[in-house]
Design a protein around this motif. Structure first.
Motif, PDB file in Angstrom:
ATOM      1  N   VAL A 165       0.854  -1.174   0.000  1.00  0.00           N
ATOM      2  CA  VAL A 165       0.000   0.000   0.000  1.00  0.00           C
ATOM      3  C   VAL A 165       0.897   1.234   0.000  1.00  0.00           C
ATOM      4  CG1 VAL A 165      -0.190   0.006   2.524  1.00  0.00           C
ATOM      5  CG2 VAL A 165      -1.901   1.208   1.156  1.00  0.00           C
ATOM      6  N   SER A 166       0.502   2.266  -0.737  1.00  0.00           N
ATOM      7  CA  SER A 166       1.298   3.486  -0.835  1.00  0.00           C
ATOM      8  C   SER A 166       0.392   4.694  -0.678  1.00  0.00           C
ATOM      9  CB  SER A 166       2.028   3.549  -2.185  1.00  0.00           C
ATOM     10  OG  SER A 166       2.791   4.739  -2.293  1.00  0.00           O
ATOM     11  N   TYR A 167       0.896   5.679   0.076  1.00  0.00           N
ATOM     12  CA  TYR A 167       0.151   6.927   0.272  1.00  0.00           C
ATOM     13  C   TYR A 167       1.062   8.090  -0.080  1.00  0.00           C
ATOM     14  CZ  TYR A 167      -2.521  10.700   2.426  1.00  0.00           C
ATOM     15  OH  TYR A 167      -3.214  11.863   2.643  1.00  0.00           O
ATOM     16  N   ARG A 168       0.544   9.034  -0.886  1.00  0.00           N
ATOM     17  CA  ARG A 168       1.325  10.182  -1.341  1.00  0.00           C
ATOM     18  C   ARG A 168       0.591  11.469  -0.990  1.00  0.00           C
ATOM     19  NH1 ARG A 168       0.838   6.064  -4.568  1.00  0.00           N
ATOM     20  NH2 ARG A 168      -1.112   6.816  -5.466  1.00  0.00           N
ATOM     21  N   HIS A 169       1.346  12.470  -0.552  1.00  0.00           N
ATOM     22  CA  HIS A 169       0.734  13.762  -0.253  1.00  0.00           C
ATOM     23  C   HIS A 169       1.791  14.855  -0.403  1.00  0.00           C
ATOM     24  CE1 HIS A 169      -1.995  16.693   1.398  1.00  0.00           C
ATOM     25  NE2 HIS A 169      -1.126  17.010   2.354  1.00  0.00           N
ATOM     26  N   GLN A 170       1.559  15.758  -1.351  1.00  0.00           N
ATOM     27  CA  GLN A 170       2.456  16.892  -1.593  1.00  0.00           C
ATOM     28  C   GLN A 170       3.906  16.416  -1.752  1.00  0.00           C
ATOM     29  OE1 GLN A 170       1.601  19.777   1.495  1.00  0.00           O
ATOM     30  NE2 GLN A 170      -0.377  20.313   0.592  1.00  0.00           N
ATOM     31  N   SER A 171       4.777  16.735  -0.807  1.00  0.00           N
ATOM     32  CA  SER A 171       6.207  16.445  -0.988  1.00  0.00           C
ATOM     33  C   SER A 171       6.686  15.208  -0.235  1.00  0.00           C
ATOM     34  CB  SER A 171       7.038  17.650  -0.542  1.00  0.00           C
ATOM     35  OG  SER A 171       6.830  17.917   0.828  1.00  0.00           O
ATOM     36  N   TRP A 172       5.775  14.317   0.166  1.00  0.00           N
ATOM     37  CA  TRP A 172       6.218  13.110   0.873  1.00  0.00           C
ATOM     38  C   TRP A 172       5.337  11.915   0.502  1.00  0.00           C
ATOM     39  CZ3 TRP A 172       2.836  10.653   4.184  1.00  0.00           C
ATOM     40  CH2 TRP A 172       1.731  11.404   4.638  1.00  0.00           C
ATOM     41  N   PHE A 173       5.864  10.731   0.775  1.00  0.00           N
ATOM     42  CA  PHE A 173       5.104   9.508   0.550  1.00  0.00           C
ATOM     43  C   PHE A 173       5.549   8.457   1.563  1.00  0.00           C
ATOM     44  CE2 PHE A 173       8.974   8.474  -1.751  1.00  0.00           C
ATOM     45  CZ  PHE A 173       9.136   7.121  -1.524  1.00  0.00           C
TER      46      PHE A 173
END
Length: 250
Positions: free
Chosen positions: A214-222
């Motif tokens: 599972v991967s989560y991405r938000h703006q400048s980080w993941f």
């Protein structure tokens, strides 16, 4: 222990002020074909817990601190500042520095606009009585929100006194990741290893690992998490691995 602590402080406190975000990972154990944009910088920190039921081995938590740099529109370079691990077992207890490395990825084709995306990977790793050479072919195809990736890896290791001990390994890895939204993706990873002690196959060591990601991405980080189980029951390999990768870009 003091060296490991200094590396952690450097990786988490000093480096973020120097970096710029390059991209997110959909997989924990599989590489993807696209490379970082020219001039981009990214800091990645890996944590891998390896669980074993073999009484001759102990559980191990390993760490990696990596700087990823976009050199050109096709070339990406990474520096592993340190690979180190912590374990608490009968033979050893505490943290130990393992190695540092240089990684290069050259992109040939794009997984979106070309029939298939291809990249070439080369890694050189040096540690205490250790030298490792690893080459990889990376293939990827994006079909809308579905990402399919394949890695074929050949690894050679020299270690021990005078680097006299040799081992080879051929690995194939296949993964799928589906983007539920621009921020979240879920998928599956499969690894198949052929281990060649002293570059011979007399022992016929075959390892298989499979599990979800599972991967989560938000703006400048993941953050990407992959859990792998071993159905082949090889005693010298972990029965279960849980890897988390944190990526920061600035």
């Amino acid at each position: 222990m003091k060296l490991a602590l200094r590396i952690v402080i450097f990786a988490f406190v000093i480096l973020p002020s120097l970096s710029a975000f390059g991209g997110a990972r959909h997989f924990g154990f599989i590489y993807e074909a696209p490379t970082s944009a020219p001039g981009s910088f990214e800091l990645e920190n890996w944590v891998t817990w390896a669980r074993t039921t073999n009484p001759e081995h102990s559980d191990q938590v390993s760490f990696r601190h990596e700087i990823e740099i976009g050199v050109t529109d096709r070339l990406q370079a990474s520096i592993y500042l340190a690979d180190w691990f912590y374990e608490n077992g009968p033979a050893h207890s505490g943290s130990t520095y393992s190695d540092s490395a240089l990684e290069l990825i050259y992109n040939l084709t794009n997984p979106v606009i070309d029939p298939i995306g291809l990249s070439l990977y080369q890694e050189y790793k040096v540690g205490d009585r250790l030298f490792e050479w690893e080459s990889k072919l990376i293939a990827q195809k994006n079909l809308g929100p579905l990402i399919l990736a394949y890695n074929a890896t050949l690894e050679a290791v020299w270690e021990g006194q005078g680097l006299a001990e040799r081992e080879g390994e051929f690995q194939q890895a296949l993964g799928a990741s589906y983007e539920i939204s621009p921020r979240i993706s879920v998928g599956l990873e499969f690894l198949h290893e052929f281990v060649l002690p002293d570059w011979h196959d007399a022992e016929r060591i075959r390892n298989v690992f499979i599990g979800p990601n599972v991967s989560y991405r938000h703006q400048s980080w993941f953050v990407t998490v992959t859990a792998l189980a071993q159905p082949t029951n090889t005693p010298d390999e972990p029965d279960f691995q849980l890897r988390t990768i944190f990526g920061f870009g600035f």
